[in-house]
Design a protein around this motif. Structure first.
Motif, PDB file in Angstrom:
ATOM      1  N   THR A   3      87.106   8.739   6.208  1.00  0.00           N
ATOM      2  CA  THR A   3      87.773   8.472   4.926  1.00  0.00           C
ATOM      3  C   THR A   3      87.878   9.753   4.099  1.00  0.00           C
ATOM      4  O   THR A   3      88.933  10.062   3.538  1.00  0.00           O
ATOM      5  N   ALA A   4      86.792  10.505   4.026  1.00  0.00           N
ATOM      6  CA  ALA A   4      86.807  11.758   3.265  1.00  0.00           C
ATOM      7  C   ALA A   4      87.809  12.745   3.866  1.00  0.00           C
ATOM      8  O   ALA A   4      88.588  13.371   3.132  1.00  0.00           O
ATOM      9  N   ASP A  53      98.307  18.368  11.006  1.00  0.00           N
ATOM     10  CA  ASP A  53      98.533  19.796  11.182  1.00  0.00           C
ATOM     11  C   ASP A  53      97.497  20.598  10.399  1.00  0.00           C
ATOM     12  O   ASP A  53      97.001  21.617  10.882  1.00  0.00           O
ATOM     13  N   LEU A  54      97.139  20.133   9.186  1.00  0.00           N
ATOM     14  CA  LEU A  54      96.120  20.815   8.388  1.00  0.00           C
ATOM     15  C   LEU A  54      94.769  20.786   9.092  1.00  0.00           C
ATOM     16  O   LEU A  54      94.061  21.799   9.133  1.00  0.00           O
ATOM     17  N   GLY A  55      94.398  19.644   9.663  1.00  0.00           N
ATOM     18  CA  GLY A  55      93.128  19.532  10.376  1.00  0.00           C
ATOM     19  C   GLY A  55      93.075  20.462  11.568  1.00  0.00           C
ATOM     20  O   GLY A  55      92.080  21.168  11.792  1.00  0.00           O
ATOM     21  N   ARG A  56      94.150  20.492  12.330  1.00  0.00           N
ATOM     22  CA  ARG A  56      94.213  21.360  13.514  1.00  0.00           C
ATOM     23  C   ARG A  56      94.165  22.829  13.098  1.00  0.00           C
ATOM     24  O   ARG A  56      93.417  23.628  13.668  1.00  0.00           O
ATOM     25  N   ALA A  57      94.933  23.206  12.075  1.00  0.00           N
ATOM     26  CA  ALA A  57      94.966  24.599  11.623  1.00  0.00           C
ATOM     27  C   ALA A  57      93.604  25.030  11.082  1.00  0.00           C
ATOM     28  O   ALA A  57      93.154  26.153  11.347  1.00  0.00           O
ATOM     29  N   ALA A  62      81.712  17.493   9.442  1.00  0.00           N
ATOM     30  CA  ALA A  62      83.145  17.208   9.360  1.00  0.00           C
ATOM     31  C   ALA A  62      83.914  18.044  10.378  1.00  0.00           C
ATOM     32  O   ALA A  62      84.850  17.552  11.027  1.00  0.00           O
ATOM     33  N   MET A  63      83.496  19.288  10.550  1.00  0.00           N
ATOM     34  CA  MET A  63      84.157  20.152  11.529  1.00  0.00           C
ATOM     35  C   MET A  63      83.944  19.637  12.949  1.00  0.00           C
ATOM     36  O   MET A  63      84.819  19.759  13.792  1.00  0.00           O
ATOM     37  N   THR A  64      82.783  19.045  13.200  1.00  0.00           N
ATOM     38  CA  THR A  64      82.528  18.493  14.535  1.00  0.00           C
ATOM     39  C   THR A  64      83.469  17.339  14.816  1.00  0.00           C
ATOM     40  O   THR A  64      83.919  17.166  15.943  1.00  0.00           O
ATOM     41  N   VAL A  65      83.755  16.536  13.796  1.00  0.00           N
ATOM     42  CA  VAL A  65      84.694  15.432  13.958  1.00  0.00           C
ATOM     43  C   VAL A  65      86.074  15.976  14.295  1.00  0.00           C
ATOM     44  O   VAL A  65      86.731  15.503  15.231  1.00  0.00           O
ATOM     45  N   LEU A  66      86.525  16.985  13.556  1.00  0.00           N
ATOM     46  CA  LEU A  66      87.818  17.600  13.862  1.00  0.00           C
ATOM     47  C   LEU A  66      87.815  18.170  15.281  1.00  0.00           C
ATOM     48  O   LEU A  66      88.792  18.026  16.022  1.00  0.00           O
ATOM     49  N   GLY A  87      93.485  15.129   3.748  1.00  0.00           N
ATOM     50  CA  GLY A  87      94.656  15.460   4.544  1.00  0.00           C
ATOM     51  C   GLY A  87      94.382  16.075   5.900  1.00  0.00           C
ATOM     52  O   GLY A  87      95.289  16.567   6.566  1.00  0.00           O
ATOM     53  N   TYR A  88      93.120  16.033   6.366  1.00  0.00           N
ATOM     54  CA  TYR A  88      92.763  16.631   7.650  1.00  0.00           C
ATOM     55  C   TYR A  88      93.040  15.710   8.834  1.00  0.00           C
ATOM     56  O   TYR A  88      93.130  16.174   9.963  1.00  0.00           O
ATOM     57  N   LEU A  89      93.127  14.421   8.577  1.00  0.00           N
ATOM     58  CA  LEU A  89      93.429  13.468   9.640  1.00  0.00           C
ATOM     59  C   LEU A  89      94.104  12.244   9.069  1.00  0.00           C
ATOM     60  O   LEU A  89      94.165  12.062   7.856  1.00  0.00           O
ATOM     61  N   VAL A  90      94.640  11.430   9.961  1.00  0.00           N
ATOM     62  CA  VAL A  90      95.299  10.176   9.570  1.00  0.00           C
ATOM     63  C   VAL A  90      94.777   9.052  10.457  1.00  0.00           C
ATOM     64  O   VAL A  90      94.306   9.287  11.573  1.00  0.00           O
ATOM     65  N   ARG A  91      94.887   7.847   9.919  1.00  0.00           N
ATOM     66  CA  ARG A  91      94.552   6.641  10.688  1.00  0.00           C
ATOM     67  C   ARG A  91      95.825   5.855  10.930  1.00  0.00           C
ATOM     68  O   ARG A  91      96.724   5.858  10.103  1.00  0.00           O
ATOM     69  N   ARG A  92      95.841   5.163  12.049  1.00  0.00           N
ATOM     70  CA  ARG A  92      96.947   4.237  12.331  1.00  0.00           C
ATOM     71  C   ARG A  92      96.364   3.049  13.073  1.00  0.00           C
ATOM     72  O   ARG A  92      95.298   3.157  13.705  1.00  0.00           O
TER      73      ARG A  92
END
Length: 148
Positions: A76-77, A102-106, A42-46, A82-87
């Protein structure tokens, strides 16, 4: 063949590099931020989203070398937490684009800062020559890791 000759052969060097990189990776994993409960995957994705910017799920799956359905589950997880959003994609409404929150980046930056600080402390223990060697080696490792 001496130990040095064996270590300098292609297969010997490959084995030494593999073991050293794996041990360093494990140690860096131990140094992760204590509040971070995300998996390394998951961290690699971020990290990919931070490094490359917003991406489609297919592109993200390609960058991480996983199948799109696996990436969809990870996205999805992370979205649910709250670590990322889709659009929707701007030109192809069948696709979505994934972005860091912002949570994902922080979370990513706090985790990196802790691990980088540990490694920087360890690097201070080395001689200037050893640090220069590692600087060159870091560039070479980046080249080795690139796709053919």
């Amino acid at each position: 063949m001496s130990t040095l000759e064996e270590a300098l052969s292609d297969t010997g060097l490959a084995a030494e590099l593999r073991m050293g990189v794996m041990r360093l990776r494990r140690r860096l994993a131990i140094e992760r931020h204590p509040d971070n409960e995300l998996s390394l995957g998951a961290m690699t994705v971020l990290g990919s989203l931070f490094r490359f910017g917003d991406m489609g799920i297919g592109d993200l799956a390609g960058a991480e070398r996983v199948q799109p359905p696996s990436m969809t589950r990870t996205v999805t997880a992370l979205e649910n937490e709250g670590y990322l959003v889709r659009r929707p994609h701007e030109t192809d409404r069948r696709q979505v684009v994934v972005s860091l929150t912002d949570l994902g980046r922080a979370t990513l930056l706090a985790d990196r800062e802790r691990r980088d600080a540990w490694l920087a402390r360890r690097l201070q223990e080395l001689t200037p020559d050893d640090r220069e060697t590692l600087c060159r080696a870091a560039l070479l490792l980046q080249r080795l890791a690139q796709e053919d």
